[in-house]
Design an enzyme around this catalytic site. Structure first.
Site, mmCIF file in Angstrom:
data_model
loop_
_atom_site.group_PDB
_atom_site.id
_atom_site.type_symbol
_atom_site.label_atom_id
_atom_site.label_comp_id
_atom_site.label_asym_id
_atom_site.label_seq_id
_atom_site.Cartn_x
_atom_site.Cartn_y
_atom_site.Cartn_z
ATOM 1 N N GLU A 116 -16.685 -19.862 -18.618
ATOM 2 C CA GLU A 116 -15.282 -19.479 -18.599
ATOM 3 C C GLU A 116 -15.094 -18.283 -17.681
ATOM 4 O O GLU A 116 -16.066 -17.720 -17.154
ATOM 5 C CB GLU A 116 -14.774 -19.189 -20.018
ATOM 6 C CG GLU A 116 -14.769 -20.433 -20.898
ATOM 7 C CD GLU A 116 -14.134 -20.209 -22.244
ATOM 8 O OE1 GLU A 116 -13.716 -19.066 -22.533
ATOM 9 O OE2 GLU A 116 -14.037 -21.167 -23.029
ATOM 10 N N HIS A 244 -2.220 -14.944 -22.072
ATOM 11 C CA HIS A 244 -3.011 -16.070 -21.581
ATOM 12 C C HIS A 244 -2.281 -16.676 -20.390
ATOM 13 O O HIS A 244 -1.077 -16.907 -20.449
ATOM 14 C CB HIS A 244 -3.203 -17.121 -22.673
ATOM 15 C CG HIS A 244 -4.317 -18.066 -22.383
ATOM 16 N ND1 HIS A 244 -4.212 -19.064 -21.437
ATOM 17 C CD2 HIS A 244 -5.582 -18.163 -22.883
ATOM 18 C CE1 HIS A 244 -5.364 -19.731 -21.380
ATOM 19 N NE2 HIS A 244 -6.193 -19.204 -22.242
ATOM 20 N N ARG A 290 -8.288 -12.670 -16.978
ATOM 21 C CA ARG A 290 -7.026 -13.247 -17.409
ATOM 22 C C ARG A 290 -5.801 -12.467 -16.954
ATOM 23 O O ARG A 290 -4.761 -13.052 -16.636
ATOM 24 C CB ARG A 290 -7.018 -13.370 -18.939
ATOM 25 C CG ARG A 290 -7.908 -14.481 -19.449
ATOM 26 C CD ARG A 290 -7.907 -14.526 -20.964
ATOM 27 N NE ARG A 290 -8.647 -15.690 -21.435
ATOM 28 C CZ ARG A 290 -8.852 -15.946 -22.723
ATOM 29 N NH1 ARG A 290 -8.394 -15.123 -23.641
ATOM 30 N NH2 ARG A 290 -9.528 -17.026 -23.084
ATOM 31 N N HIS A 351 -1.161 -13.624 -25.985
ATOM 32 C CA HIS A 351 -2.297 -14.355 -26.539
ATOM 33 C C HIS A 351 -3.205 -13.520 -27.436
ATOM 34 O O HIS A 351 -3.609 -13.981 -28.501
ATOM 35 C CB HIS A 351 -3.121 -14.923 -25.375
ATOM 36 C CG HIS A 351 -4.298 -15.745 -25.792
ATOM 37 N ND1 HIS A 351 -4.172 -16.880 -26.567
ATOM 38 C CD2 HIS A 351 -5.624 -15.607 -25.540
ATOM 39 C CE1 HIS A 351 -5.374 -17.403 -26.781
ATOM 40 N NE2 HIS A 351 -6.274 -16.649 -26.182
ATOM 41 N N ARG A 386 -9.685 -8.490 -22.497
ATOM 42 C CA ARG A 386 -10.763 -9.184 -23.204
ATOM 43 C C ARG A 386 -11.438 -10.229 -22.323
ATOM 44 O O ARG A 386 -10.778 -11.020 -21.653
ATOM 45 C CB ARG A 386 -10.191 -9.869 -24.453
ATOM 46 C CG ARG A 386 -11.202 -10.695 -25.230
ATOM 47 C CD ARG A 386 -10.565 -11.257 -26.484
ATOM 48 N NE ARG A 386 -9.563 -12.270 -26.204
ATOM 49 C CZ ARG A 386 -9.805 -13.570 -26.096
ATOM 50 N NH1 ARG A 386 -11.049 -14.022 -26.225
ATOM 51 N NH2 ARG A 386 -8.835 -14.428 -25.863
#
Length: 539
Positions: A116, A244, A290, A351, A386
């Site tokens: 990811e 997100h 992100r 998110h 994060r």
């Protein structure tokens, strides 16, 4: 008046891990959830992508480096080190060996690891695209089957019980702040009962519902954050709310999360003309952190005057995509789209809260008897942004460590005397659901427009003015109304929104998920330096 050694508010991965650790050590544990079952309603159950494990050629040092890089330089090293070293071990011992979570396997029978955004190697375990649901189900089954654990369902925590505020003796106010448990609303009867505990653990998840667009479940209203804030617990880094990048966009559809794993498997971000745009914002393109991807999409939407951008993975085999992402495939089919044939319209959505209740490595807060674990906390792991799939791991690690620590400190924090706890005084004025709905819309629109992806001093001052007036009205009505889960959630949502805005206004430096277009240090920024804004106490 019921008592328990450890009262856990929340039934996601953090709460369940804490319950198992404490029960294994012989404690009497009570888990409170405002859902129908411990495995339902939590943020954990909504997590799609996966959980960090360990990959080929991986190491704690490499994982720690990736976390620090994503966190924009303000992660707390001891917390990062604890996550990197202990996390994969707990995934193996608890989720794989003890709970038999059915993670996807490769042809050799080994757990399949995907990559990811911002990870150096493929190290993410998953169960299709419904990893959180599988973890919640298997952890919940283990908790309910474990002796010494009591589960209260359809139960809403109203407020924490504090010595000096909810006890008989007026001189208790001079002692050190101590949490003695919580007042719990039984949703079926409407009655509120004090639950007295040696220690209380907040594991209530996130706060995405205070924003107009969010990937979070309905009950992610900032409940634990608001309760801790009112109790005088220190709350930090609330300005760092992660958006997100890829939530499904349709005027009539919910903002359904399209997992990071799609980009890990090769999905590109394109505009309405089919042009890939993320390479001009970051060298990692769609696999950038992100916050970078979310702002890239946001910028392209503004530049082109379009309501969304598109996620395109049509170059991959359609049958493979349907098998790899069955939950997303089924959702998109309901809206006339095929993951293997159609670019999918997406927008950013709130998110994950990187900040929250400040805790140490064992989940302790600055209030004696009160701990926290999971998304409600700020452990220092995430910094300003994060790293993908570290959220479930953080909940697992801090929940387990907190449960073990409570057991080790049992003699220091015995269940307090219950005779001195004040009962809850019920009021009976009827609650109008239309008013609750309207107040929620005001909170969400205000936070999205003024405290969203791009922030300015003027916008956030406007937000505070609106939110303070609304909070006054909500608190006035709350004190005379019949308690319901919806009213409690509204009260907590208003408090959480104000706390976020205070801290976002005070921090004039753009970093990670906190992005200001007026962050010039020469500019005068005048936050309201109330006790809440400075320390997170209740003044």
């Amino acid at each position: 008046m019921p008592t328990t050694d450890l009262l856990i508010i929340g039934g996601g991965i953090a709460g369940c891990a804490a319950a198992l650790a404490a029960a294994d050590a012989g404690l009497d544990v009570t888990v409170v959830t405002n859902s129908k079952a411990v495995k339902e309603g939590s943020n954990t159950a909504w997590a799609q992508g996966g959980i960090v494990y360990t990959g080929v050629g991986d190491s704690p040092d490499l994982l720690a480096r990736d976390i620090h890089d994503a966190g924009a330089g303000i992660c707390w090293e001891p917390a990062v080190r604890q996550l990197a070293e202990l996390g994969p071990k707990l995934v193996k011992s608890i989720l794989i060996d003890r709970c038999a979570t059915p993670f996807d396997a490769d042809e050799a029978g080994e757990p399949h690891r995907t990559e990811e955004a911002a990870h150096s190697v493929p190290r993410i375990l998953h169960v299709g695209d419904y990893t959180g649901t599988a973890i919640a189900r298997h952890l919940g089954q283990e908790v309910t089957a474990t002796g010494g654990v009591r589960v209260l369902t359809n139960a809403t925590s109203v407020d924490l019980i504090l010595r000096g505020y909810h006890t008989e003796s007026p001189t208790d106010i001079y002692g050190r702040p101590r949490c003695l448990g919580a007042y719990i609303l039984d949703q079926t009867t409407g009655e509120v009962e004090p639950w007295v505990a040696g220690e209380t653990l907040l594991a209530t998840g996130g706060l995405g519902q205070v924003f107009l667009h969010t990937t979070n479940p309905r009950l992610s209203r900032g409940d634990g954050l608001a309760m801790a804030y009112r109790a005088g617990a220190r709350v930090i880094q609330l300005e760092y709310v992660q958006f997100h990048p890829t939530a499904f966009y349709h005027q009539l559809a919910p903002r359904y999360l399209l997992t990071e794993a799609l980009r890990g498997e090769g999905a590109r971000l394109i505009d309405g003309d089919g042009h890939e745009f993320m390479p001009k914002y970051h060298e990692l393109a769609a696999l950038a952190p992100r916050d970078v991807v979310a702002r890239g999409i946001h910028e392209e939407m503004l530049r082109r005057g379009e309501p969304c951008m598109y996620l395109d993975i049509t170059h991959r085999d359609t049958a493979w995509l349907h098998d790899r992402f069955p939950k997303i495939t089924a959702f998109l089919k309901d809206w006339g789209l095929d993951l293997g044939k159609d670019p999918i319209p997406v927008v950013p959505a709130a998110h994950y809260a990187c900040g929250g209740v400040s805790v140490d490595l064992e989940g302790r807060t600055n209030v004696t008897g009160l701990r926290a674990a999971g998304e409600v906390t700020c452990t220092g792991v995430h910094g300003a942004n994060r790293l993908a799939s570290t959220s479930l791991l953080e909940g697992l690690v801090w929940g387990w460590r907190a449960g073990q620590s409570v057991a080790g400190c049992r003699a220091e924090n015995p269940v307090p005397p219950i005779a001195e706890i004040l009962p809850w005084r019920l009021e009976r004025e009827e609650v109008d659901p239309a008013l609750i709905q309207q107040d929620w819309m005001t909170i969400r629109q205000t936070m999205w427009n003024y405290v969203g992806l791009v922030r300015t001093t003027r916008r956030m001052n406007r937000a505070l003015k609106i939110l303070r007036g609304l909070q006054f009205d909500i608190e006035t009505f709350y004190r005379r109304a019949e308690l319901t889960d919806e009213l409690i959630g509204l009260r907590n949502g208003a408090q959480a929104a104000i706390a976020i805005t205070h801290q976002a206004l005070r921090n004039r430096t753009s970093r990670g998920t906190h992005y200001r277009v007026d962050d010039d240090p020469r500019m005068e920024v005048r936050p309201q330096f109330t006790p809440q804004a400075v320390s997170g106490t209740n003044g």
